[in-house]
Design a protein around this motif. Structure first.
Motif, PDB file in Angstrom:
ATOM      1  N   LEU A   1      -3.390   6.174   1.862  1.00 55.76           N
ATOM      2  CA  LEU A   1      -2.057   6.708   2.181  1.00 55.76           C
ATOM      3  C   LEU A   1      -1.638   7.794   1.193  1.00 55.76           C
ATOM      4  N   PHE A   2      -2.061   7.648  -0.063  1.00 58.22           N
ATOM      5  CA  PHE A   2      -1.814   8.701  -1.050  1.00 58.22           C
ATOM      6  C   PHE A   2      -2.511   9.995  -0.639  1.00 58.22           C
ATOM      7  N   LEU A   3      -3.736   9.866  -0.105  1.00 55.29           N
ATOM      8  CA  LEU A   3      -4.463  11.034   0.407  1.00 55.29           C
ATOM      9  C   LEU A   3      -3.730  11.636   1.602  1.00 55.29           C
ATOM     10  N   PHE A   4      -3.155  10.789   2.455  1.00 55.73           N
ATOM     11  CA  PHE A   4      -2.363  11.284   3.579  1.00 55.73           C
ATOM     12  C   PHE A   4      -1.214  12.162   3.088  1.00 55.73           C
ATOM     13  N   ASN A   5      -0.564  11.721   2.017  1.00 54.41           N
ATOM     14  CA  ASN A   5       0.540  12.504   1.457  1.00 54.41           C
ATOM     15  C   ASN A   5       0.059  13.858   0.947  1.00 54.41           C
ATOM     16  N   ILE A   6      -1.119  13.863   0.331  1.00 51.20           N
ATOM     17  CA  ILE A   6      -1.652  15.115  -0.222  1.00 51.20           C
ATOM     18  C   ILE A   6      -1.932  16.126   0.885  1.00 51.20           C
ATOM     19  N   ILE A   7      -2.486  15.650   2.011  1.00 47.11           N
ATOM     20  CA  ILE A   7      -2.845  16.570   3.106  1.00 47.11           C
ATOM     21  C   ILE A   7      -1.734  16.647   4.167  1.00 47.11           C
ATOM     22  N   ASN A   8      -0.545  16.142   3.786  1.00 44.83           N
ATOM     23  CA  ASN A   8       0.666  16.283   4.620  1.00 44.83           C
ATOM     24  C   ASN A   8       0.556  15.610   5.993  1.00 44.83           C
ATOM     25  N   ILE A   9      -0.054  14.423   6.024  1.00 47.46           N
ATOM     26  CA  ILE A   9      -0.034  13.608   7.240  1.00 47.46           C
ATOM     27  C   ILE A   9       1.149  12.650   7.136  1.00 47.46           C
ATOM     28  N   PRO A  10       2.125  12.744   8.028  1.00 49.43           N
ATOM     29  CA  PRO A  10       3.286  11.851   7.940  1.00 49.43           C
ATOM     30  C   PRO A  10       2.882  10.399   8.172  1.00 49.43           C
ATOM     31  N   ILE A  11       3.446   9.488   7.392  1.00 46.69           N
ATOM     32  CA  ILE A  11       3.127   8.070   7.512  1.00 46.69           C
ATOM     33  C   ILE A  11       4.191   7.405   8.384  1.00 46.69           C
ATOM     34  N   ASP A  12       3.775   6.928   9.571  1.00 48.31           N
ATOM     35  CA  ASP A  12       4.712   6.290  10.490  1.00 48.31           C
ATOM     36  C   ASP A  12       4.035   5.085  11.140  1.00 48.31           C
TER      37      ASP A  12
ATOM     38  N   ALA B   1       0.833  -1.203   0.000  1.00 51.46           N
ATOM     39  CA  ALA B   1       0.000   0.000   0.000  1.00 51.46           C
ATOM     40  C   ALA B   1       0.869   1.255   0.000  1.00 51.46           C
ATOM     41  N   LEU B   2       1.909   1.238   0.813  1.00 52.01           N
ATOM     42  CA  LEU B   2       2.820   2.388   0.886  1.00 52.01           C
ATOM     43  C   LEU B   2       3.551   2.585  -0.434  1.00 52.01           C
ATOM     44  N   ASN B   3       3.983   1.483  -1.042  1.00 53.52           N
ATOM     45  CA  ASN B   3       4.683   1.569  -2.324  1.00 53.52           C
ATOM     46  C   ASN B   3       3.762   2.109  -3.416  1.00 53.52           C
ATOM     47  N   PHE B   4       2.476   1.719  -3.351  1.00 56.01           N
ATOM     48  CA  PHE B   4       1.510   2.232  -4.326  1.00 56.01           C
ATOM     49  C   PHE B   4       1.281   3.725  -4.123  1.00 56.01           C
ATOM     50  N   ALA B   5       1.219   4.146  -2.854  1.00 56.33           N
ATOM     51  CA  ALA B   5       1.017   5.566  -2.554  1.00 56.33           C
ATOM     52  C   ALA B   5       2.204   6.410  -3.008  1.00 56.33           C
ATOM     53  N   GLU B   6       3.414   5.850  -2.902  1.00 56.78           N
ATOM     54  CA  GLU B   6       4.621   6.617  -3.215  1.00 56.78           C
ATOM     55  C   GLU B   6       5.018   6.519  -4.686  1.00 56.78           C
ATOM     56  N   TYR B   7       4.921   5.314  -5.260  1.00 54.52           N
ATOM     57  CA  TYR B   7       5.458   5.088  -6.603  1.00 54.52           C
ATOM     58  C   TYR B   7       4.420   4.594  -7.612  1.00 54.52           C
ATOM     59  N   GLY B   8       3.180   4.342  -7.150  1.00 54.52           N
ATOM     60  CA  GLY B   8       2.145   3.896  -8.068  1.00 54.52           C
ATOM     61  C   GLY B   8       2.248   2.436  -8.457  1.00 54.52           C
ATOM     62  N   LYS B   9       3.004   1.623  -7.678  1.00 56.72           N
ATOM     63  CA  LYS B   9       3.154   0.200  -7.963  1.00 56.72           C
ATOM     64  C   LYS B   9       2.793  -0.610  -6.732  1.00 56.72           C
TER      65      LYS B   9
ATOM     66  N   PHE C   1       2.283   4.846  13.658  1.00 55.73           N
ATOM     67  CA  PHE C   1       0.964   5.114  14.204  1.00 55.73           C
ATOM     68  C   PHE C   1      -0.038   5.480  13.108  1.00 55.73           C
ATOM     69  N   THR C   2       0.344   6.398  12.233  1.00 52.40           N
ATOM     70  CA  THR C   2      -0.633   6.951  11.292  1.00 52.40           C
ATOM     71  C   THR C   2      -1.093   5.948  10.244  1.00 52.40           C
ATOM     72  N   TYR C   3      -0.273   4.964   9.904  1.00 52.88           N
ATOM     73  CA  TYR C   3      -0.721   4.009   8.880  1.00 52.88           C
ATOM     74  C   TYR C   3      -1.895   3.161   9.369  1.00 52.88           C
ATOM     75  N   ARG C   4      -2.110   3.165  10.707  1.00 55.22           N
ATOM     76  CA  ARG C   4      -3.215   2.372  11.261  1.00 55.22           C
ATOM     77  C   ARG C   4      -4.478   3.192  11.491  1.00 55.22           C
ATOM     78  N   ILE C   5      -4.440   4.480  11.148  1.00 62.71           N
ATOM     79  CA  ILE C   5      -5.604   5.346  11.373  1.00 62.71           C
ATOM     80  C   ILE C   5      -6.819   4.833  10.601  1.00 62.71           C
ATOM     81  N   SER C   6      -6.630   4.537   9.317  1.00 61.03           N
ATOM     82  CA  SER C   6      -7.763   4.113   8.491  1.00 61.03           C
ATOM     83  C   SER C   6      -8.375   2.821   9.004  1.00 61.03           C
ATOM     84  N   ASN C   7      -7.538   1.869   9.410  1.00 59.95           N
ATOM     85  CA  ASN C   7      -8.054   0.601   9.919  1.00 59.95           C
ATOM     86  C   ASN C   7      -8.838   0.804  11.211  1.00 59.95           C
TER      87      ASN C   7
END
Length: 214
Positions: A71-82, A35-43, A84-90
């Motif tokens: 996670l791509f939306l997180f990047n757009i609104i400048n929420i750092p992915i760490d 998921a993170l790789n898709f958000a960052e590189y589209g793969k 803790f934050t990667y578990r917000i959606s779940n």
């Protein structure tokens, strides 16, 4: 109603506290890294460097794809992915799942005496704390999202949120149909739900036609 929200609030507090004190699970890597790789590189896959991506083929990609969009939306609104934050959606999905299904049970029993309207909801919320779900809800896996889609589909089927029946059928079927794309465990459940409501929406005449055809 106040007692119901008290029960529901206890779960919200538990999820909020658990968000900070529960450690990430070893299963998380197989879903969050693609998921993170898709958000960052589209793969979809695990990035290893030098433009090499390991595609995890033993899991269905739907969950990682949807979480990658989040996670791509997180990047757009400048929420750092760490951690803790990667578990917000779940966490939000789990809260919505408990809320939607408990309300679903309440509305299904709305014609019963007011004293017992919330009985099944109380039992559902209370018994959740006695099963493994209470310890496993934080794991970054597709099951909570799959259940959320199933319950959302049932809302459209049962309570006809749109005036036109066809809209309820299409959107409800879409939600129910997405759940097996998240995890195979939902295949039989979603097929059964679609089959039951198909017969309910089409009407009794279909039973007669099928009987004659057989």
């Amino acid at each position: 109603m106040k007692l119901y929200f008290l029960f529901l609030t206890s779960w919200i507090i538990s999820i909020f506290v658990g968000f900070f004190v529960l450690f990430p699970n070893s299963d998380d890597i197989f879903y969050v890294l693609p998921a993170l790789n898709f958000a960052e590189y589209g793969k979809l896959g695990v990035f290893f460097g030098d433009d090499f991506t390991w595609k995890i083929l033993f899991n269905l990609p739907t969950f990682s794809f949807l979480q990658g969009l989040i996670l791509f939306l997180f990047n757009i609104i400048n929420i750092p992915i760490d951690f803790f934050t990667y578990r917000i959606s779940n966490s939000i999905i789990v809260i919505l799942l408990i809320f939607l299904f408990s309300f679903f049970l309440t509305f299904k029993n709305k014609n019963i005496n007011t004293i017992y309207n919330y009985l099944t909801s109380f039992l559902f919320i209370g018994l959740l704390g006695l099963i493994p779900f209470a310890q496993a809800w934080m794991i970054f896996r597709p099951e909570p999202m799959g259940l959320f889609f199933l319950i959302s589909g049932l809302w459209f089927f049962e309570f006809k949120l749109f005036k036109k029946k066809i809209f309820n059928i299409i959107i409800g079927s879409l939600f129910v149909g997405l759940s097996p794309a998240l995890h195979p465990v939902f295949t039989l459940i979603s097929f059964s739900i679609i089959l039951i409501y198909f017969f309910r929406f089409i009407g009794k005449n279909l039973y007669i036609n099928l009987f004659i055809l057989i």
